[in-house]
Design an enzyme around this catalytic site. Sequence first.
Site, PDB file in Angstrom:
ATOM      1  N   ALA A  60       0.867  -1.175   0.000  1.00 21.48           N
ATOM      2  CA  ALA A  60       0.000   0.000   0.000  1.00 21.48           C
ATOM      3  C   ALA A  60       0.905   1.227   0.000  1.00 21.48           C
ATOM      4  O   ALA A  60       1.760   1.372   0.874  1.00 21.48           O
ATOM      5  CB  ALA A  60      -0.910   0.005   1.219  1.00 21.48           C
ATOM      6  N   ILE A  86       4.552  -1.220   3.279  1.00 16.85           N
ATOM      7  CA  ILE A  86       4.450   0.189   2.908  1.00 16.85           C
ATOM      8  C   ILE A  86       5.320   0.475   1.690  1.00 16.85           C
ATOM      9  O   ILE A  86       6.518   0.190   1.682  1.00 16.85           O
ATOM     10  CB  ILE A  86       4.858   1.099   4.081  1.00 16.85           C
ATOM     11  CG1 ILE A  86       4.043   0.749   5.320  1.00 16.85           C
ATOM     12  CG2 ILE A  86       4.674   2.577   3.695  1.00 16.85           C
ATOM     13  CD1 ILE A  86       2.537   0.734   5.114  1.00 16.85           C
ATOM     14  N   LYS A  87       4.696   1.048   0.685  1.00 15.72           N
ATOM     15  CA  LYS A  87       5.379   1.348  -0.562  1.00 15.72           C
ATOM     16  C   LYS A  87       5.764   2.823  -0.571  1.00 15.72           C
ATOM     17  O   LYS A  87       4.919   3.695  -0.341  1.00 15.72           O
ATOM     18  CB  LYS A  87       4.446   1.025  -1.738  1.00 15.72           C
ATOM     19  CG  LYS A  87       5.138   0.805  -3.072  1.00 15.72           C
ATOM     20  CD  LYS A  87       4.102   0.320  -4.080  1.00 15.72           C
ATOM     21  CE  LYS A  87       4.721   0.022  -5.425  1.00 15.72           C
ATOM     22  NZ  LYS A  87       3.677  -0.334  -6.415  1.00 15.72           N
ATOM     23  N   LEU A  88       7.043   3.092  -0.838  1.00 11.09           N
ATOM     24  CA  LEU A  88       7.558   4.454  -0.840  1.00 11.09           C
ATOM     25  C   LEU A  88       8.363   4.703  -2.111  1.00 11.09           C
ATOM     26  O   LEU A  88       9.031   3.798  -2.617  1.00 11.09           O
ATOM     27  CB  LEU A  88       8.481   4.682   0.363  1.00 11.09           C
ATOM     28  CG  LEU A  88       7.896   4.489   1.759  1.00 11.09           C
ATOM     29  CD1 LEU A  88       9.005   4.633   2.799  1.00 11.09           C
ATOM     30  CD2 LEU A  88       6.781   5.488   2.025  1.00 11.09           C
TER      31      LEU A  88
END
Length: 226
Positions: A60, A86-88
């Site tokens: 996400a 967590i996608k960054l």
Amino acid sequence: MKFFIDTANLDEIAEAKSWGCLAGVTTNPSLYAKTGGKLADFESHMLKIAELCEGLPVSAESTAATADGMVEEGLRLAALASNIVIKLPVCEAGLEACRKLADKGVRVNMTLVFSAPQALLAANAGARYISPFIGRFDDISEDGVAQLADVVTCIGNYDWSGKNVDDKVEIIAASVRTPNHVTQAALMGADIATVPLGTLKKCLRHPLTDRGIASFEADWKKVEQA
């Protein structure tokens, strides 16, 4: 090589999961927008995906512009379900947020990677997954497969124990558009390919397979009619 599906569409995820070979899901703001989703429903939608995938990693993506904002959003998203990653984006703020999240035990997928130096920076910042893109290089007449090969080799040269939550870094071949992209990614040893449903279906199909099935069905009808 494992297969993730690159979509935020629940029906597409369910279909791919029914095949028995799905290992995870990646999403991004554009993919969520394609579902017609609203901002207020974003977190509940990510939770639905996480529940549908029964513990498989679900990326996400944070849309915050600052490191502090990414960390805050990342912690909130990670708290929704234990399988949310967590996608960054790989940038100054993204690297800072990646390190802070990894130190808190949150898995991070660093995305929009287009070079080996970016991948190495992401790995050192604590990324659990690194997503180098292939197809977007085609848009500017460059070789995305060669860039992916450099990333796989560089990351594979080193032991990343102690750098992130799970003591390992996996390469996700992203922006995959063709079965050949999948083949090339597997040949060079990429850990994962994240693939849209349409491309997954292309990987499954082959004209000789279709011809063989049709032939078997035709011959069996003869048996039934005998």
